[in-house]
Design an enzyme around this catalytic site. Structure first.
Site, mmCIF file in Angstrom:
data_model
loop_
_atom_site.group_PDB
_atom_site.id
_atom_site.type_symbol
_atom_site.label_atom_id
_atom_site.label_comp_id
_atom_site.label_asym_id
_atom_site.label_seq_id
_atom_site.Cartn_x
_atom_site.Cartn_y
_atom_site.Cartn_z
ATOM 1 N N LYS A 22 0.832 -1.215 0.000
ATOM 2 C CA LYS A 22 0.000 0.000 0.000
ATOM 3 C C LYS A 22 0.859 1.254 0.000
ATOM 4 O O LYS A 22 0.656 2.163 -0.802
ATOM 5 C CB LYS A 22 -0.895 -0.002 1.250
ATOM 6 C CG LYS A 22 -1.550 1.352 1.521
ATOM 7 C CD LYS A 22 -2.448 1.332 2.739
ATOM 8 C CE LYS A 22 -1.775 1.611 4.055
ATOM 9 N NZ LYS A 22 -1.615 3.034 4.401
ATOM 10 N N ASN A 23 1.834 1.304 0.930
ATOM 11 C CA ASN A 23 2.568 2.558 1.111
ATOM 12 C C ASN A 23 3.600 2.817 0.011
ATOM 13 O O ASN A 23 4.191 3.892 -0.032
ATOM 14 C CB ASN A 23 3.208 2.610 2.506
ATOM 15 C CG ASN A 23 2.138 2.807 3.571
ATOM 16 O OD1 ASN A 23 1.001 3.167 3.261
ATOM 17 N ND2 ASN A 23 2.499 2.560 4.821
ATOM 18 N N CYS A 123 -4.416 12.986 13.065
ATOM 19 C CA CYS A 123 -5.229 11.783 12.892
ATOM 20 C C CYS A 123 -5.109 10.943 14.148
ATOM 21 O O CYS A 123 -4.442 11.349 15.109
ATOM 22 C CB CYS A 123 -4.813 11.006 11.653
ATOM 23 S SG CYS A 123 -3.286 10.142 11.843
ATOM 24 N N ARG A 128 0.982 14.574 13.377
ATOM 25 C CA ARG A 128 1.477 14.369 12.015
ATOM 26 C C ARG A 128 1.535 15.654 11.165
ATOM 27 O O ARG A 128 0.856 15.778 10.154
ATOM 28 C CB ARG A 128 0.671 13.281 11.304
ATOM 29 C CG ARG A 128 0.694 11.977 12.060
ATOM 30 C CD ARG A 128 -0.003 10.872 11.336
ATOM 31 N NE ARG A 128 0.769 10.332 10.229
ATOM 32 C CZ ARG A 128 0.300 9.385 9.415
ATOM 33 N NH1 ARG A 128 -0.907 8.899 9.582
ATOM 34 N NH2 ARG A 128 1.051 8.920 8.437
ATOM 35 N N ASP A 313 4.589 0.408 12.057
ATOM 36 C CA ASP A 313 3.389 -0.196 11.466
ATOM 37 C C ASP A 313 3.207 -1.669 11.852
ATOM 38 O O ASP A 313 2.218 -2.290 11.464
ATOM 39 C CB ASP A 313 3.404 -0.060 9.934
ATOM 40 C CG ASP A 313 3.161 1.380 9.480
ATOM 41 O OD1 ASP A 313 2.761 2.207 10.310
ATOM 42 O OD2 ASP A 313 3.380 1.664 8.285
ATOM 43 N N ARG A 405 -8.924 -0.534 4.107
ATOM 44 C CA ARG A 405 -8.030 0.500 3.569
ATOM 45 C C ARG A 405 -6.644 -0.057 3.292
ATOM 46 O O ARG A 405 -5.940 0.443 2.424
ATOM 47 C CB ARG A 405 -7.894 1.649 4.573
ATOM 48 C CG ARG A 405 -9.155 2.452 4.737
ATOM 49 C CD ARG A 405 -8.879 3.651 5.584
ATOM 50 N NE ARG A 405 -7.688 4.325 5.076
ATOM 51 C CZ ARG A 405 -7.021 5.258 5.712
ATOM 52 N NH1 ARG A 405 -7.427 5.656 6.900
ATOM 53 N NH2 ARG A 405 -5.958 5.816 5.186
HETATM 54 C C1 EPZ Z 1 4.482 6.793 6.461
HETATM 55 O O1 EPZ Z 1 3.807 7.903 7.045
HETATM 56 C C2 EPZ Z 1 3.469 5.677 6.371
HETATM 57 N N1 EPZ Z 1 2.333 6.118 5.557
HETATM 58 C C3 EPZ Z 1 2.986 5.298 7.763
HETATM 59 O O2 EPZ Z 1 2.104 4.182 7.637
HETATM 60 C C4 EPZ Z 1 4.200 4.875 8.602
HETATM 61 O O3 EPZ Z 1 3.765 4.606 9.922
HETATM 62 C C5 EPZ Z 1 5.228 6.009 8.625
HETATM 63 O O4 EPZ Z 1 5.588 6.377 7.258
HETATM 64 C C6 EPZ Z 1 6.510 5.643 9.358
HETATM 65 O O5 EPZ Z 1 7.092 4.517 8.783
HETATM 66 C C7 EPZ Z 1 2.405 6.071 4.242
HETATM 67 O O6 EPZ Z 1 3.419 5.721 3.649
HETATM 68 C C8 EPZ Z 1 1.173 6.444 3.479
HETATM 69 P P1 EPZ Z 1 6.766 10.069 8.567
HETATM 70 P P2 EPZ Z 1 4.471 9.343 7.031
HETATM 71 O O7 EPZ Z 1 6.747 11.349 7.794
HETATM 72 O O8 EPZ Z 1 5.246 9.518 5.783
HETATM 73 C C9 EPZ Z 1 6.751 13.468 11.982
HETATM 74 C C10 EPZ Z 1 0.077 3.015 7.841
HETATM 75 O O9 EPZ Z 1 -0.518 2.463 8.811
HETATM 76 N N2 EPZ Z 1 6.723 14.473 10.898
HETATM 77 O O10 EPZ Z 1 7.935 9.174 8.422
HETATM 78 O O11 EPZ Z 1 3.376 10.328 7.317
HETATM 79 C C11 EPZ Z 1 5.464 12.630 12.052
HETATM 80 O O12 EPZ Z 1 4.443 13.326 12.763
HETATM 81 C C12 EPZ Z 1 0.716 4.371 7.987
HETATM 82 O O13 EPZ Z 1 0.133 2.487 6.714
HETATM 83 C C13 EPZ Z 1 6.821 15.833 11.210
HETATM 84 O O14 EPZ Z 1 6.928 16.222 12.378
HETATM 85 O O15 EPZ Z 1 5.427 9.253 8.281
HETATM 86 C C14 EPZ Z 1 5.968 11.382 12.737
HETATM 87 O O16 EPZ Z 1 5.999 11.583 14.121
HETATM 88 C C15 EPZ Z 1 0.452 4.988 9.318
HETATM 89 N N3 EPZ Z 1 6.827 16.749 10.180
HETATM 90 C C16 EPZ Z 1 7.386 11.225 12.206
HETATM 91 O O17 EPZ Z 1 7.748 12.519 11.682
HETATM 92 C C17 EPZ Z 1 6.726 16.364 8.870
HETATM 93 O O18 EPZ Z 1 6.718 17.249 7.993
HETATM 94 C C18 EPZ Z 1 7.567 10.207 11.069
HETATM 95 O O19 EPZ Z 1 6.560 10.420 10.099
HETATM 96 C C19 EPZ Z 1 6.645 14.990 8.563
HETATM 97 C C20 EPZ Z 1 6.645 14.061 9.592
#
Ligand code: EPZ
Length: 426
Positions: A22-23, A123, A128, A313, A405
């Protein structure tokens, strides 16, 4: 709304085919906006999120065709053709329903010179924010304004290559920077880049489309911008989180199962811990085989971390396993600030878990007992299905739309290996 009924206590035996990730798929679909030629994706998982992303792309004027399908609107192969971009507006309704929609911002901006995309907002699993995405685009010369909950970005003269150093690892922001950089003038260097296999998959697809990218899989990614990208055909990688979830299913329910298409390197930390907890694991020509006899698993501790650490995840699913372990397991969540919503629901099944800040102490119990449960996110929901496989009696998992989803034909795959699991329509 549909619900899933599971009768626990049946070991699993047979094969489970692992679907496309998915991701990875969602970002590859967004990447189709970067070229006027068709991008053909195969091994696309059949998921509500994929259908939602296809609808969003259509709203920009992208032609979407199912190339390998069942004739009923479901497919494993898609052709995306963004010959021209008619609109570059992604509404609040769309982005609120699926955060990954935000990933259209960079390709729209890079190809079309402007985009208006809703801020995703918080969310269930945490706040996030998207500040790192926006800083990366600004570093490449974009003007970014926040207005009424929308990001309005423009780069009329085109984006320019830049040095971007992320303060911490973000999967989404790395993807934003990488996609934007493909069409920027000059070289972009992304420091402290995410190393998740899905980033590598996106990078490889972009390379097939003519992008010049090096350093994939390392924490420094270099992109030399090109004037335009071409079409390509690309197969989505196997879903490592789906594979990890079914690996944990075998560890919790017992049995013998081969995960077809699963790749060891993608989930090595999980497999090492499952081995420590008492599951036999071996690589096969077609994937990974797992074997576990009855008896309780041993308690082991985990801390979630960016790849190659233990994936957030899979945290909820691993916790489900630890609820029936011999001993106490300490689980620390370092990626998201609110990713323990499954704890009270596992408690309804008889689990003994205490949360203090970002740490959950899981004291294994001899048995769980079935109960009605529900969860507010995808991975939490599937952890309840896993617990249901070992709980005595019936577990009913409500709010199944979360599972739809992100898990392709979940009950079908589990039923095929002997689980007692049915979907009920209300
Ligand atoms: C991706 O989310 C995945 N989603 C998530 O999977 C996964 O948990 C996550 O990566 C970590 O591996 C998709 O690929 C669609 P991040 P993403 O940016 O890209 C903070 C699932 O269940 N952050 O690596 O949104 C953020 O809040 C989902 O399939 C900021 O502060 O994750 C988090 O604490 C859930 N500012 C951390 O970084 C930003 O601009 C890591 O988030 C971006 C992120």
């Amino acid at each position: 709304m549909d619900r899933i009924r599971i009768t626990g206590g049946h070991p699993l035996s047979g094969e489970i085919p692992i679907s496309g990730a998915k991701n990875a798929a969602l970002k590859l679909m967004a990447a189709s906006l970067l070229t006027a030629e068709p991008l053909v994706l195969t091994n696309v998982p059949r998921l509500a999120d994929v259908r939602a992303m296809a609808e969003l792309l259509k709203s920009f004027g992208v032609g979407v065709q199912i190339t390998l399908g069942d004739g009923l609107g479901e497919g494993d192969g898609y052709r995306f053709h963004a010959a021209t971009i008619a609109s570059s507006f992604a509404s609040y309704d769309m982005v609120r329903k699926m955060r990954a929609s935000f990933q259209v911002l960079a390709p729209l901006l890079a190809r079309h010179g402007e985009a208006k995309v809703s801020l995703p907002g918080g969310c269930a699993i945490g706040a996030r924010p998207v500040d790192l995405h926006l800083k990366a685009l600004e570093a490449m010369g974009a003007s970014v304004v926040l207005e009424d909950g929308y990001v309005i970005a423009s780069a009329k003269g085109g984006l320019k290559g830049a040095r971007i150093d992320f303060p911490f690892v973000s999967v989404g922001a790395t993807e934003t920077a990488m996609m934007a950089a493909t069409l920027a003038k000059g070289e972009t260097v992304i420091g402290n880049a995410a190393r998740e296999p899905e980033i590598e998959d996106l990078g490889k697809c972009l390379i097939a489309m003519g992008a010049k990218i090096s350093g994939l899989g390392s924490s420094t990614i270099k992109v030399e911008g090109v004037a335009k990208l071409n079409g390509a055909e690309y197969a989505v990688m196997a879903d490592r989180i789906e594979a990890g979830t079914y690996a944990i299913a075998v560890a919790i329910a017992g049995g013998d199962v081969e995960l077809i298409g699963a790749r060891r390197d993608d989930i090595a930390p999980l497999l090492n811990l499952l081995q420590q907890a008492g599951t036999d694991i071996r690589e096969t020509k077609r994937g990974i085989a797992l074997h576990r006899n009855g008896g309780r698993p041993a308690a082991v501790d985990i801390t979630t971390a960016p790849f190659p650490g233990f994936p957030t995840d899979l945290q909820a699913q691993f916790m489900a396993l630890m609820t029936v372990a011999e001993g106490t397991s300490v689980i620390r969540e370092t990626i998201f600030e609110n990713r323990f919503m499954h704890v009270p629901e596992l408690g309804r099944l008889g689990a003994d878990i205490k949360v203090t800040g970002d740490i959950a102490a899981v004291r294994g119990v001899a048995r769980l007992r079935g109960a009605p449960v529900m969860a507010t996110d995808l991975r939490a929901s599937v952890s309840l299905v896993l617990a249901g496989l070992v709980a005595e009696g019936e577990t009913i998992v409500n709010r199944v739309y979360h599972l739809d989803r992100g898990f392709d034909r979940l009950e079908e795959k589990l039923r095929a290996v002997g689980a007692q699991i049915v979907r009920e329509r209300e």
